[in-house]
Scaffold this motif. Structure first.
Motif, short mmCIF file in Angstrom:
data_model
loop_
_atom_site.label_atom_id
_atom_site.label_comp_id
_atom_site.label_asym_id
_atom_site.label_seq_id
_atom_site.Cartn_x
_atom_site.Cartn_y
_atom_site.Cartn_z
N GLU A 329 90.60 -2.78 2.23
CA GLU A 329 89.55 -3.76 2.43
C GLU A 329 90.07 -4.95 3.23
OE1 GLU A 329 87.53 -6.01 -0.96
OE2 GLU A 329 86.19 -4.30 -0.63
N GLY A 330 89.35 -5.30 4.28
CA GLY A 330 89.75 -6.39 5.14
C GLY A 330 90.55 -5.97 6.35
N SER A 331 90.91 -4.68 6.44
CA SER A 331 91.68 -4.16 7.58
C SER A 331 90.88 -3.06 8.28
CB SER A 331 93.01 -3.59 7.09
OG SER A 331 93.68 -2.90 8.13
N THR A 332 91.12 -2.91 9.57
CA THR A 332 90.46 -1.84 10.33
C THR A 332 91.35 -0.62 10.52
OG1 THR A 332 91.21 -2.81 12.43
CG2 THR A 332 89.03 -3.50 11.62
N ALA A 333 92.61 -0.69 10.08
CA ALA A 333 93.54 0.44 10.27
C ALA A 333 93.15 1.59 9.36
CB ALA A 333 94.97 -0.01 9.97
N VAL A 334 92.85 2.75 9.95
CA VAL A 334 92.48 3.93 9.16
C VAL A 334 93.75 4.54 8.57
CG1 VAL A 334 91.46 6.23 9.24
CG2 VAL A 334 90.46 4.38 10.60
N LEU A 335 93.80 4.61 7.25
CA LEU A 335 94.97 5.15 6.54
C LEU A 335 94.81 6.63 6.22
CD1 LEU A 335 95.64 2.24 4.01
CD2 LEU A 335 96.39 2.46 6.40
N ALA A 336 93.57 7.07 6.03
CA ALA A 336 93.29 8.47 5.72
C ALA A 336 91.92 8.82 6.28
CB ALA A 336 93.32 8.72 4.22
N GLY A 337 91.77 10.06 6.68
CA GLY A 337 90.48 10.51 7.19
C GLY A 337 90.36 12.01 7.03
N GLY A 338 89.13 12.47 6.91
CA GLY A 338 88.94 13.91 6.76
C GLY A 338 87.48 14.28 6.77
N GLY A 339 87.22 15.51 6.31
CA GLY A 339 85.85 15.99 6.29
C GLY A 339 85.79 17.49 6.07
N ARG A 340 84.57 18.00 6.18
CA ARG A 340 84.28 19.43 5.96
C ARG A 340 84.23 20.14 7.30
NH1 ARG A 340 83.24 23.03 2.49
NH2 ARG A 340 83.65 21.54 0.81
N PHE A 341 84.85 21.36 7.35
CA PHE A 341 84.89 22.14 8.60
C PHE A 341 84.63 23.62 8.29
CE2 PHE A 341 89.03 20.89 7.01
CZ PHE A 341 89.76 22.07 6.90
N ASP A 342 83.40 23.91 7.90
CA ASP A 342 83.07 25.25 7.40
C ASP A 342 83.07 26.34 8.47
OD1 ASP A 342 82.83 24.33 4.82
OD2 ASP A 342 80.67 24.01 4.94
N ARG A 343 82.94 25.97 9.75
CA ARG A 343 82.90 27.00 10.80
C ARG A 343 84.25 27.24 11.45
NH1 ARG A 343 77.59 24.47 11.78
NH2 ARG A 343 78.53 22.99 13.23
N LEU A 344 85.23 26.40 11.17
CA LEU A 344 86.48 26.42 11.92
C LEU A 344 87.23 27.74 11.77
CD1 LEU A 344 88.60 25.10 13.71
CD2 LEU A 344 89.56 24.02 11.68
N LEU A 345 87.39 28.24 10.56
CA LEU A 345 88.19 29.45 10.37
C LEU A 345 87.55 30.65 11.05
CD1 LEU A 345 88.97 27.68 7.51
CD2 LEU A 345 90.56 29.60 7.49
N THR A 346 86.22 30.72 11.08
CA THR A 346 85.54 31.81 11.79
C THR A 346 85.83 31.70 13.29
OG1 THR A 346 83.78 31.79 10.14
CG2 THR A 346 83.33 32.94 12.20
N PHE A 347 85.76 30.50 13.84
CA PHE A 347 86.08 30.29 15.26
C PHE A 347 87.51 30.74 15.57
CE2 PHE A 347 82.87 26.56 15.55
CZ PHE A 347 81.86 27.45 15.87
#
Length: 373
Positions: A329-347
């Motif tokens: 809080e109070g900083s713009t530096a991204v320390l962690a990031g992620g998400g869902r990638f359900d099509r990636l392994l098929t690709f």
């Protein structure tokens, strides 16, 4: 040997992964470039360090871990569900910081309970950061590409425009430019008169025949490019896209959606209210969103530090649903990031559809925050 030292908290991080039943693996630093060029997206493509093998195959220094971990999973024919952890160097050009740095994270492959898997990813990312940065209040920004896709589809735009808008999700500059084009269409110009007439007539057979004659005259080889039929259909698509106009009501609906920025505890109600007011059916995307919020609450994640921003995305094209980033809080530096990638392994070549979600830590940024504490 690494050119930079591992942060002193690395052993703590590895212990956190063990506690979360994530199997630590490593992947080669030299990777085939094609998956990153084809799948990861423009933002990463222009940042990677390329090289070639003796046979001319395109290679690159490992720019991230998600694609290599998924490739390794496919190659080893390991069953799912499976949790992998990694910690190692990645190499890519950055606007700020070194071009060689350490990342660590978890990839959660094959869990069919999507809501709980999403909640676990956010819970693990914030839980580990809370231990590494005791006393610091975290801030999580959450977006959902699936909800954006549902809004775009519900507006009834041509498929080509849907793909363009979805591809631009998370890049507000690009998205705003596309919306401006939809409000004030730019008609296709510069076509040969005969081709323009045939495209406008909608007679695909006549257009293909004309293109084939022109290709024979010029010695154009279909082995080296598109066939006449592919060219004809692309021209037709361009014409449809250039003539599509987003009416004022639909434009304001999209603007209103993209302006949503609320605490996550209020997000379900905000999305339902938006959909009802706009007369849109968001169906499964909204149900999955609500299920994720419930799963986060059930997992004991502090919802007060989570915000939902409808326009938020991350600059990797393989994301399909949840996307999130964590800062102090109070900083713009991204320390962690992620998400869902359900099509990636098929690709990447998996024969079965494998749902997947994951996150990564930027260790140099975490080290900076620890030093500032």
């Amino acid at each position: 040997m690494p050119l930079i030292n591992l942060p002193e908290f690395s052993n703590d991080l590895i212990a956190e992964f063990v506690e979360r039943n994530a199997e630590r693996i490593d992947t080669p630093v030299i990777q085939p470039a094609e998956p990153f060029l084809d799948i990861a997206g423009e933002d990463l493509r222009r940042r990677i360090f390329m090289t070639e093998s003796e046979t001319g195959a395109s290679l690159c220094l490992r720019p991230e871990f998600t694609i290599p971990v998924c490739l390794r999973h496919i190659e080893t024919a390991t069953g799912t569900p499976k949790r992998y952890a990694y910690l190692g160097e990645v190499f890519r050009q950055r606007r700020d910081g070194a071009n060689e740095f350490y990342q660590a994270g978890i990839e959660d492959l094959g869990d069919i309970d999507l809501s709980n898997a999403d909640a676990r990813a956010i819970g693990d990312a914030t839980g580990i950061l809370a231990r590494l940065l005791p006393g610091r209040r975290l801030s999580v920004t959450l977006g959902d590409q699936a909800v954006f896709e549902a809004v775009v589809q519900a507006l009834g735009l041509p498929l080509g425009w849907q793909k363009r808008l979805i591809h631009a999700f998370g890049n507000m500059t690009q998205l705003e430019a596309l919306l401006a084009s939809l409000v004030s269409p730019q008609f296709v110009t510069g076509l040969d008169d005969d081709i323009a007439r045939l495209v406008a007539s909608g007679d695909e057979q006549a257009l293909v025949a004309h293109l084939e004659r022109e290709m024979q005259k010029t010695g154009y080889s279909t082995n080296a490019g598109r066939s006449a039929l592919e060219i004809a259909r692309r021209l037709k698509e361009k014409l449809i896209l250039s003539e599509t106009r987003l009416d004022d009501a639909a434009f304001h609906v999209l603007e209103e959606f993209l302006s949503l920025d609320v605490p996550l505890v209020n997000a379900s109600a905000a999305l339902s209210g938006f959909a009802d007011a706009a007369g849109l059916k968001l169906g499964n995307a909204l149900s999955r969103f609500n299920g994720r919020v419930a799963a986060l609450s059930n997992a004991g994640v502090d919802l007060s530090c989570l915000d939902y921003r409808a326009a938020f995305g991350r600059p990797l094209d393989y994301y399909t649903g949840l996307v999130f980033e964590v800062t102090v809080e109070g900083s713009t530096a991204v320390l962690a990031g992620g998400g869902r990638f359900d099509r990636l392994l098929t690709f990447l070549g998996a024969t079965d559809r494998i749902p997947a979600v994951g996150f990564s830590f930027w260790l140099d940024r975490i080290e900076t925050e620890r030093a500032a504490a």
